[in-house]
Design an enzyme around this catalytic site. Structure first.
Site, short mmCIF file in Angstrom:
data_model
loop_
_atom_site.label_atom_id
_atom_site.label_comp_id
_atom_site.label_asym_id
_atom_site.label_seq_id
_atom_site.Cartn_x
_atom_site.Cartn_y
_atom_site.Cartn_z
N GLU A 2 -6.53 21.00 11.47
CA GLU A 2 -6.01 19.71 11.04
C GLU A 2 -6.83 18.55 11.60
OE1 GLU A 2 -1.40 20.58 10.00
OE2 GLU A 2 -1.79 20.29 12.11
N CYS A 26 -8.71 11.63 14.57
CA CYS A 26 -8.54 12.69 15.57
C CYS A 26 -8.96 14.00 14.91
CB CYS A 26 -7.06 12.74 15.97
SG CYS A 26 -6.66 14.09 17.09
N CYS A 37 -6.64 27.89 19.99
CA CYS A 37 -7.08 27.50 21.33
C CYS A 37 -6.78 28.62 22.30
CB CYS A 37 -6.36 26.22 21.76
SG CYS A 37 -7.01 25.49 23.29
N CYS A 87 -1.65 25.96 26.90
CA CYS A 87 -0.85 25.03 27.70
C CYS A 87 0.61 25.17 27.27
CB CYS A 87 -1.33 23.60 27.49
SG CYS A 87 -3.03 23.37 28.07
N CYS A 123 2.10 22.96 24.24
CA CYS A 123 1.25 22.64 23.08
C CYS A 123 1.41 23.68 21.98
CB CYS A 123 -0.21 22.59 23.53
SG CYS A 123 -1.36 22.26 22.17
N GLY A 160 -7.85 22.77 19.69
CA GLY A 160 -8.95 23.39 20.40
C GLY A 160 -9.42 22.64 21.63
N LEU A 205 -4.30 15.72 32.39
CA LEU A 205 -3.88 15.98 33.76
C LEU A 205 -2.50 16.64 33.78
CD1 LEU A 205 -5.11 15.51 36.59
CD2 LEU A 205 -3.74 13.42 36.71
N HIS A 206 -1.51 15.93 33.32
CA HIS A 206 -0.15 16.45 33.07
C HIS A 206 0.65 16.83 34.31
CE1 HIS A 206 -1.29 16.16 28.98
NE2 HIS A 206 -1.91 17.30 28.89
N CYS A 248 0.47 14.19 18.72
CA CYS A 248 -0.25 15.01 19.69
C CYS A 248 0.48 16.31 19.95
CB CYS A 248 -0.35 14.34 21.06
SG CYS A 248 -0.80 12.65 21.02
N1 SAH Z 1 -7.91 20.75 24.60
C1 SAH Z 1 -8.06 19.33 24.76
C2 SAH Z 1 -7.77 18.50 23.52
C3 SAH Z 1 -6.58 18.84 22.66
S1 SAH Z 1 -4.98 18.17 22.89
C4 SAH Z 1 -7.20 18.85 25.92
O1 SAH Z 1 -6.46 19.65 26.47
O2 SAH Z 1 -7.32 17.70 26.31
C5 SAH Z 1 -4.91 16.46 22.98
C6 SAH Z 1 -3.82 16.00 23.94
O3 SAH Z 1 -2.47 16.24 23.44
C7 SAH Z 1 -3.91 16.70 25.28
O4 SAH Z 1 -3.73 15.78 26.33
C8 SAH Z 1 -2.73 17.64 25.19
O5 SAH Z 1 -2.34 18.08 26.46
C9 SAH Z 1 -1.70 16.80 24.49
N2 SAH Z 1 -0.56 17.56 23.97
C10 SAH Z 1 -0.54 18.86 23.64
N3 SAH Z 1 0.68 19.22 23.20
C11 SAH Z 1 1.46 18.12 23.27
C12 SAH Z 1 2.82 17.86 22.90
N4 SAH Z 1 3.61 18.80 22.39
N5 SAH Z 1 3.27 16.60 23.07
C13 SAH Z 1 2.45 15.64 23.55
N6 SAH Z 1 1.17 15.83 23.88
C14 SAH Z 1 0.67 17.06 23.75
#
Ligand code: SAH
Length: 354
Positions: free
Chosen positions: A91, A104, A111, A115, A118, A158, A213-214, A332
């Site tokens: 996408e 984007c 991937c 995480c 995600c 990814g 970071l998260h 996101c």
């Molecule tokens: N792999 C890369 C880029 C992809 S995700 C990365 O990890 O940065 C882009 C962003 O969206 C990342 O910060 C990811 O952690 C965040 N993200 C993933 N799932 C999400 C969700 N369900 N809600 C909000 N942000 C999310």
């Protein structure tokens, strides 16, 4: 097989043309036709000699992924589902705003990182996108939207830093004045923290960097971003500082997904302030976007506001990402695409962790 010109940066195209006994300036002309004019038909490239046009038609093509879905959200956000082969779709999302238009794009089908919050990770990993498939997303969007695409963020499906061989030429095309001519500050790569990739990006094509970071501690980050077990925070922050030595912006953007009662307390905010004293950064708080079977809840607005306030009082710049396109699952972490092979993640994870 015909050469897909979307996969060639300036240098690559020049050597392709050299092999066809054509001058380098011809390659630049073709680059402009393909990327600036969005032209795929060589017979319409009017300033090329007829002989060259015929030679190109026989040996090359301009082949973007096929659009199999095109959805417009109430807020103007537009999402495309793009078929990259018989088994995989990815996408791309365009987000129009008053002062900029952001595209984007995805870097992989699926991937490996998995995480916890995600949806892309949940479907497993199938393969890296080629340069042509990455650039093809921009090429298509550029033809389809009226607004100018002023920013590109590699925040789709990814992990871009696990596919640098294909991502780097794509980035060079985004920056090339004969192609998309974007400034380094307006092209952002987002990574979950692949340290060797950060160092390589810094040396080969520094653009704006966002780091997911998260969590402010290894214990919590190990759980949310499993890659942290391989590249823990102390090393990640050191890599951020190395990146800043060559970065086009003088800060790293730390993305921080707001998960209710998981990482959104005052203690975490104070820890983030300490991290900010070690790395020049801005925080971008992302309210969690739910997807089917996700186990987390989005932090309530009041809690996000309080979290942001603690950081702001410590003198740190904080933005809270507006949730765009959530009515079409374009926000996101909601990008799912379609990946046929759901069995290879464990295999690939072993490779990453090797
Ligand atoms: N792999 C890369 C880029 C992809 S995700 C990365 O990890 O940065 C882009 C962003 O969206 C990342 O910060 C990811 O952690 C965040 N993200 C993933 N799932 C999400 C969700 N369900 N809600 C909000 N942000 C999310």
């Amino acid at each position: 097989m015909k050469a897909n010109l979307l996969g060639y940066d300036a240098r690559g195209l020049a050597s392709l043309f050299a092999g066809m006994d054509e001058k380098p300036f011809r390659a630049r002309q073709v680059l402009r036709w393909v990327h600036q004019s969005g032209e795929a038909d060589f017979s319409r490239m009017s300033d090329l000699a007829k002989g060259l046009r015929e030679k190109l038609a026989a040996a090359a093509g301009v082949d973007a992924p096929a659009i199999v879905g095109d959805t417009l959200a109430g807020d103007g956000t537009r999402k495309w589902l793009l078929k990259v082969d018989g088994a995989n779709a990815v996408e791309a999302v365009f987000i129009p705003e008053a002062s900029r238009g952001t595209l984007c794009i995805s870097s992989q089908a699926g991937c490996v990182l998995d995480c916890a919050f995600c949806s892309t990770g949940k479907q497993g990993f199938n393969r890296n996108l080629s340069t042509a498939e990455i650039v093809g997303q921009l090429w298509l969007a550029n033809r389809l939207v009226e607004e100018r695409i002023s920013n590109v963020v590699m925040m789709g499906m990814g992990e871009p830093l696990l596919n640098l061989d294909n991502v780097l030429p794509a980035l060079r095309l985004m920056l090339d004045d004969n192609a998309y001519g974007l400034s380094r500050r307006r092209v952002t790569v987002s990574t979950a923290g692949v340290i060797p990739g950060m160092d390589r990006l810094r040396d080969e094509c520094p653009v704006a960097l966002a780091v997911s970071l998260h969590a402010p501690t290894d214990a919590l980050r190990d759980r949310l971003v499993p890659l942290n077990r391989r590249y823990p925070l102390r090393e990640l922050l050191a890599a951020c500082n190395r990146y800043l030595q060559k970065a086009p912006r003088d800060f790293i953007t730390f993305e921080y997904v707001m998960l209710e009662d998981v990482n959104d307390g005052e203690a975490e905010a104070r820890e983030l302030a300490r991290i900010a004293s070690r790395v020049r950064c801005k925080y971008n708080l992302i309210p969690f976007n739910p997807f089917p079977r996700s186990e987390f809840r989005r932090s309530p607005p009041e809690r996000i506001r309080r979290f942001a306030e603690i950081l702001q009082r410590a003198g740190i710049t904080v933005t809270t990402r507006k949730t765009r396109g959530d009515d079409i699952a374009a926000a996101c972490g909601q990008l799912a695409g379609d990946v046929a092979d759901r069995t290879r993640r464990s295999l690939r994870l072993k490779e990453v962790h090797a």
